[in-house]
Design an enzyme around this catalytic site. Structure first.
Site, mmCIF file in Angstrom:
data_model
loop_
_atom_site.group_PDB
_atom_site.id
_atom_site.type_symbol
_atom_site.label_atom_id
_atom_site.label_comp_id
_atom_site.label_asym_id
_atom_site.label_seq_id
_atom_site.Cartn_x
_atom_site.Cartn_y
_atom_site.Cartn_z
ATOM 1 N N TYR A 38 0.844 -1.101 0.023
ATOM 2 C CA TYR A 38 0.033 0.028 0.027
ATOM 3 C C TYR A 38 1.028 1.272 -0.133
ATOM 4 O O TYR A 38 1.479 1.650 0.980
ATOM 5 C CB TYR A 38 -0.908 0.052 1.055
ATOM 6 C CG TYR A 38 -2.127 -1.014 1.354
ATOM 7 C CD1 TYR A 38 -2.273 -1.855 0.174
ATOM 8 C CD2 TYR A 38 -2.602 -1.313 2.514
ATOM 9 C CE1 TYR A 38 -3.314 -2.963 0.448
ATOM 10 C CE2 TYR A 38 -3.435 -2.457 2.756
ATOM 11 C CZ TYR A 38 -3.891 -3.114 1.494
ATOM 12 O OH TYR A 38 -4.873 -4.219 1.644
ATOM 13 N N PHE A 87 -13.332 -5.168 0.549
ATOM 14 C CA PHE A 87 -14.529 -4.486 -0.130
ATOM 15 C C PHE A 87 -15.621 -4.920 0.828
ATOM 16 O O PHE A 87 -16.679 -5.022 -0.050
ATOM 17 C CB PHE A 87 -14.584 -4.935 -1.300
ATOM 18 C CG PHE A 87 -13.124 -4.602 -2.202
ATOM 19 C CD1 PHE A 87 -12.268 -3.419 -1.966
ATOM 20 C CD2 PHE A 87 -13.054 -5.206 -3.301
ATOM 21 C CE1 PHE A 87 -11.386 -3.230 -2.735
ATOM 22 C CE2 PHE A 87 -12.066 -5.138 -4.383
ATOM 23 C CZ PHE A 87 -11.003 -4.021 -4.098
ATOM 24 N N GLY A 137 -15.752 -1.575 -1.807
ATOM 25 C CA GLY A 137 -14.380 -1.238 -2.242
ATOM 26 C C GLY A 137 -14.435 0.065 -3.227
ATOM 27 O O GLY A 137 -14.891 1.223 -2.820
ATOM 28 N N PHE A 138 -13.722 -0.028 -4.232
ATOM 29 C CA PHE A 138 -13.739 1.344 -5.216
ATOM 30 C C PHE A 138 -15.018 1.585 -5.783
ATOM 31 O O PHE A 138 -14.855 2.795 -6.260
ATOM 32 C CB PHE A 138 -12.639 0.778 -6.404
ATOM 33 C CG PHE A 138 -11.312 0.386 -5.747
ATOM 34 C CD1 PHE A 138 -10.559 1.246 -4.913
ATOM 35 C CD2 PHE A 138 -10.696 -0.857 -6.262
ATOM 36 C CE1 PHE A 138 -9.296 1.007 -4.601
ATOM 37 C CE2 PHE A 138 -9.448 -1.206 -5.806
ATOM 38 C CZ PHE A 138 -8.602 -0.282 -4.942
ATOM 39 N N PRO A 174 -18.349 1.982 -3.939
ATOM 40 C CA PRO A 174 -19.408 1.743 -2.719
ATOM 41 C C PRO A 174 -20.536 1.454 -3.120
ATOM 42 O O PRO A 174 -21.171 1.519 -4.335
ATOM 43 C CB PRO A 174 -19.380 3.286 -2.163
ATOM 44 C CG PRO A 174 -17.968 3.669 -2.912
ATOM 45 C CD PRO A 174 -18.054 3.344 -4.138
#
Length: 290
Positions: free
Chosen positions: A63, A213, A217-218, A220
């Site tokens: 990350y 997630f 996740g990316f 919502p």
């Protein structure tokens, strides 16, 4: 321990942790790459998490890369005795932020040492092997060499416990033949429920399931049904999604991530949201396939 964190716990290796923890992924920059947009806000979130009683933080040295681990060390080291930090290895970042496999014994060994150094610890409590046979969906492929490498590092005392991530049931069984597995981290939430049967099996074995997630996740989660149930409870839709996961199975440990203190508090407050059988039945209609 703060009363704002659920007193319900579950075993993660040889420790009991609160069932709502904190995922550090969003502390890095956009696309989980580079430094945070607001370093002071990221530090404040970590401090607030500990103040609120969080004792399970999920992170990874890919990350950023290195960003979240270095922030965690800067803000929280020396760590509270009760804090369990879980990291994952098996991937690396390209120069433009690509997610690339890093699965060889040499790469895995290097990743363990990177995590030890950047977190400032002599032993990693839990290391998840992140399968890169599929990017965000499990795909079959042997994990034997990689798990064997981690087992050897465990024997050397660098790792205390081993978990797996982004894996199939077949891969979990393969890993279990080599070393005890204390947790499984796969994509799962109120909509994406492909691991329903697996969660129940792991619960019977006393193994934690940690959904990544959990709130979409990316992308919502968005649902009028979720909003309707939330409105009747005086909660936010995301709090309802967290509450549903907590009620789904006692072995589910949650690691919702955020870079904002107010959002962190909302996530933790979901521990107080109780869903009726009718609400659960209504929410179960959102699932679209195993």
């Amino acid at each position: 321990m703060s009363s704002k964190v659920s007193v319900a716990t579950y075993s993660l290796g040889d420790r009991k942790v609160n069932r709502i923890g904190f995922g550090a992924m969003q502390l890095a920059g956009p696309g989980v790459f580079g430094p945070p947009k607001d370093g002071d806000a990221a530090r404040a979130v970590l401090r607030e998490a500990i103040m609120q009683g969080v004792n399970h933080i999920d992170t990874s040295d890919f990350y950023g890369p290195h960003v979240t681990n270095q922030l965690i060390r800067e803000v929280l080291h020396p760590y509270p005795h009760e804090l369990t930090i879980v990291t994952k290895i098996g991937a690396r970042r390209g120069t433009a932020g690509e997610w690339l496999p890093a699965f060889s014994p040499a790469e895995l060994t290097s990743a363990v040492h990177d995590n030890l150094r950047n977190l400032g610890v002599e032993q990693l409590h839990v290391v998840n092997l992140r399968s890169m046979h599929g990017l965000h969906e499990p795909a079959e492929g042997s994990l034997e060499e990689a798990i064997t490498t981690l087992a050897e590092l465990r024997d050397k005392g660098l790792i205390r416990h081993i978990g797996v991530s982004n894996v199939t049931a077949t891969q979990i069984a393969e890993a279990q033949r080599i070393v005890p597995i204390v947790c499984v981290q796969n994509a799962y939430n109120i909509v994406h429920r492909q691991d329903d049967a697996l969660i129940d099996r792991l619960a019977a074995e006393g193994i934690a399931y940690v959904p990544f997630f959990p709130l979409g996740g990316f992308s919502p989660l968005q649902s009028s049904t979720l909003e309707e149930v939330a409105a009747t409870l005086g909660a936010t839709p995301m709090q309802v999604a967290i509450a549903w996961l907590l009620q789904r199975s006692p072995n589910i440990l949650l690691i919702p991530g955020t870079s904002k203190v107010d959002h962190l508090r909302q996530n933790l407050a979901a521990a107080d949201v109780v869903l009726s059988a009718e609400a659960v039945a209504q929410l179960d209609t959102l699932a679209y396939g195993p």
